[in-house]
Scaffold this motif. Structure first.
Motif, PDB file in Angstrom:
ATOM      1  N   THR A  84       0.949  -1.182  -0.007  1.00  0.00           N
ATOM      2  CA  THR A  84       0.028   0.123   0.079  1.00  0.00           C
ATOM      3  C   THR A  84       0.889   1.310   0.002  1.00  0.00           C
ATOM      4  O   THR A  84       1.970   1.254   0.356  1.00  0.00           O
ATOM      5  CB  THR A  84      -0.917   0.148   1.331  1.00  0.00           C
ATOM      6  N   LYS A  85       0.168   2.317  -0.296  1.00  0.00           N
ATOM      7  CA  LYS A  85       0.998   3.583  -0.406  1.00  0.00           C
ATOM      8  C   LYS A  85       1.448   4.041   1.081  1.00  0.00           C
ATOM      9  O   LYS A  85       2.626   4.587   1.249  1.00  0.00           O
ATOM     10  CB  LYS A  85      -0.014   4.829  -0.834  1.00  0.00           C
ATOM     11  N   ASN A  86       0.792   3.718   1.976  1.00  0.00           N
ATOM     12  CA  ASN A  86       0.822   4.073   3.361  1.00  0.00           C
ATOM     13  C   ASN A  86       1.667   2.779   3.983  1.00  0.00           C
ATOM     14  O   ASN A  86       0.770   1.810   4.063  1.00  0.00           O
ATOM     15  CB  ASN A  86      -0.165   4.220   4.220  1.00  0.00           C
ATOM     16  N   ARG A  89       0.059   0.264   6.870  1.00  0.00           N
ATOM     17  CA  ARG A  89      -0.974  -0.634   6.475  1.00  0.00           C
ATOM     18  C   ARG A  89      -0.567  -1.933   6.200  1.00  0.00           C
ATOM     19  O   ARG A  89      -1.078  -2.962   6.532  1.00  0.00           O
ATOM     20  CB  ARG A  89      -1.918  -0.001   5.550  1.00  0.00           C
ATOM     21  N   SER A 113      -0.440   0.259  -8.956  1.00  0.00           N
ATOM     22  CA  SER A 113       0.284   0.393  -7.590  1.00  0.00           C
ATOM     23  C   SER A 113       0.631   1.694  -7.397  1.00  0.00           C
ATOM     24  O   SER A 113       1.310   2.290  -8.400  1.00  0.00           O
ATOM     25  CB  SER A 113       1.645  -0.561  -7.751  1.00  0.00           C
ATOM     26  N   GLU A 189      -4.669  -0.439  -4.035  1.00  0.00           N
ATOM     27  CA  GLU A 189      -5.774   0.012  -3.726  1.00  0.00           C
ATOM     28  C   GLU A 189      -6.698   0.374  -5.060  1.00  0.00           C
ATOM     29  O   GLU A 189      -7.807   0.321  -4.834  1.00  0.00           O
ATOM     30  CB  GLU A 189      -5.377   1.487  -2.968  1.00  0.00           C
ATOM     31  N   ARG A 214     -16.572  -3.596  -0.124  1.00  0.00           N
ATOM     32  CA  ARG A 214     -15.375  -3.263  -0.469  1.00  0.00           C
ATOM     33  C   ARG A 214     -14.316  -2.977   0.351  1.00  0.00           C
ATOM     34  O   ARG A 214     -14.382  -2.431   1.495  1.00  0.00           O
ATOM     35  CB  ARG A 214     -15.545  -1.912  -1.130  1.00  0.00           C
ATOM     36  N   LEU A 215     -13.163  -3.790   0.241  1.00  0.00           N
ATOM     37  CA  LEU A 215     -12.108  -3.897   1.461  1.00  0.00           C
ATOM     38  C   LEU A 215     -10.874  -3.327   0.930  1.00  0.00           C
ATOM     39  O   LEU A 215     -10.305  -2.990  -0.107  1.00  0.00           O
ATOM     40  CB  LEU A 215     -11.731  -5.277   1.857  1.00  0.00           C
ATOM     41  N   ARG A 216     -10.190  -2.552   1.883  1.00  0.00           N
ATOM     42  CA  ARG A 216      -8.785  -2.140   1.714  1.00  0.00           C
ATOM     43  C   ARG A 216      -7.871  -3.151   1.306  1.00  0.00           C
ATOM     44  O   ARG A 216      -8.041  -4.453   1.725  1.00  0.00           O
ATOM     45  CB  ARG A 216      -8.087  -1.096   3.043  1.00  0.00           C
ATOM     46  N   THR A 217      -6.744  -2.766   0.816  1.00  0.00           N
ATOM     47  CA  THR A 217      -5.777  -3.945   0.505  1.00  0.00           C
ATOM     48  C   THR A 217      -5.546  -4.659   1.628  1.00  0.00           C
ATOM     49  O   THR A 217      -5.348  -5.888   1.490  1.00  0.00           O
ATOM     50  CB  THR A 217      -4.540  -3.272  -0.347  1.00  0.00           C
ATOM     51  N   GLU A 218      -4.890  -4.174   2.826  1.00  0.00           N
ATOM     52  CA  GLU A 218      -4.471  -4.642   3.851  1.00  0.00           C
ATOM     53  C   GLU A 218      -5.786  -5.750   4.674  1.00  0.00           C
ATOM     54  O   GLU A 218      -5.380  -6.513   5.113  1.00  0.00           O
ATOM     55  CB  GLU A 218      -3.925  -3.929   4.870  1.00  0.00           C
ATOM     56  N   THR A 219      -6.883  -5.129   4.786  1.00  0.00           N
ATOM     57  CA  THR A 219      -7.812  -6.048   4.985  1.00  0.00           C
ATOM     58  C   THR A 219      -8.278  -6.960   4.212  1.00  0.00           C
ATOM     59  O   THR A 219      -8.723  -8.113   4.716  1.00  0.00           O
ATOM     60  CB  THR A 219      -9.212  -4.913   5.180  1.00  0.00           C
TER      61      THR A 219
END
Length: 234
Positions: A84-86, A89, A113, A189, A214-219
């Motif tokens: 992820t960008k952050n 996470r 990405s 993302e 809809r889930l975040r990448t880490e989730t």
């Protein structure tokens, strides 16, 4: 449990010297002294019972008294994930994936990405911390795929890509088989491009859903690891 990590405990080692951070914690914080017992892990599946020989706060020396092979959680479970960008996470994902149980984690970059680099050395420190915290004894293999083609070339008995082109896309859990190795890739993302999804399908990956939300990448990564672990116990 007084459990510490040392990556290089060889079969015939009778003594090892712990790093300065662990040594300081053992002597200054836990106030342990000569002849006190503690446990070591090497990330390769062994737990060692050891006793302190020299309670030096900079380089505590211990004697290996016994070793025990420990079972592995998440055996045969491999996940590929786009950083992820952050980075906080993705570090959170690594910690939780290890707590749940996973054998290998491969990072890769795709068309959407936002982040194009990752430092595996820092990720490994997070992984070691997660392994110690959850009292796992196998450090997952961490790697970086240079290209998207490299991630698609990884072999497994079951291969999935978290990609949902239609409402009829099957859920991962319904397609999992408890036998054999499982590999799933989770995109960035912005999701996988249509071209990447088709390419993955051509390379033997099944398209799967991880649920209606809809889930975040880490989730999404954590959900995938949990679903794979659940299938092994059903």
């Amino acid at each position: 449990m007084r459990l510490f990590y040392h990556s290089d405990i060889r079969e015939n080692d009778s003594e090892v010297v712990l790093n300065s951070e662990d040594s300081k914690h053992i002597v200054r914080v836990l106030r342990m002294k000569a002849n006190d017992h503690l446990y070591l892990m090497d990330g390769k599946g062994f737990r060692y019972t050891a006793s302190i020989i020299d309670a030096n706060p900079k380089k505590c020396r211990v004697s290996i008294e016994e070793e025990e092979k420990m079972p592995q959680a998440g055996q045969g479970l491999h996940i590929g994930i786009a950083p992820t960008k952050n980075m906080d996470r993705i570090e959170f994902f690594v910690e939780k994936a290890i707590e749940i149980g996973v054998e290998s984690i491969t990072f890769f970059f795709s068309e959407n990405s936002e982040r194009k680099n990752i430092k595996l050395e820092r990720i490994e420190r997070i992984a070691i911390s997660g392994m110690k915290q959850s009292r796992k004894f196998h450090l997952p293999k961490l790697s970086l795929a240079n290209t998207f083609d490299d991630i698609l070339s990884i072999q497994a008995d079951q291969k999935f890509i978290a990609y949902v082109p239609t409402d009829s896309t099957e859920h991962l859990f319904s397609k999992l088989n408890s036998d054999g190795d499982t590999f799933i890739i989770v995109g960035p993302e912005g999701g996988f491009s249509e071209n990447e999804a088709e390419k993955a399908k051509d390379n033997g990956f099944d398209w799967v859903s991880l649920g209606k939300e809809r889930l975040r990448t880490e989730t999404a990564g954590i959900v995938a690891v949990q679903l794979m672990n659940m299938k092994t116990f059903v």
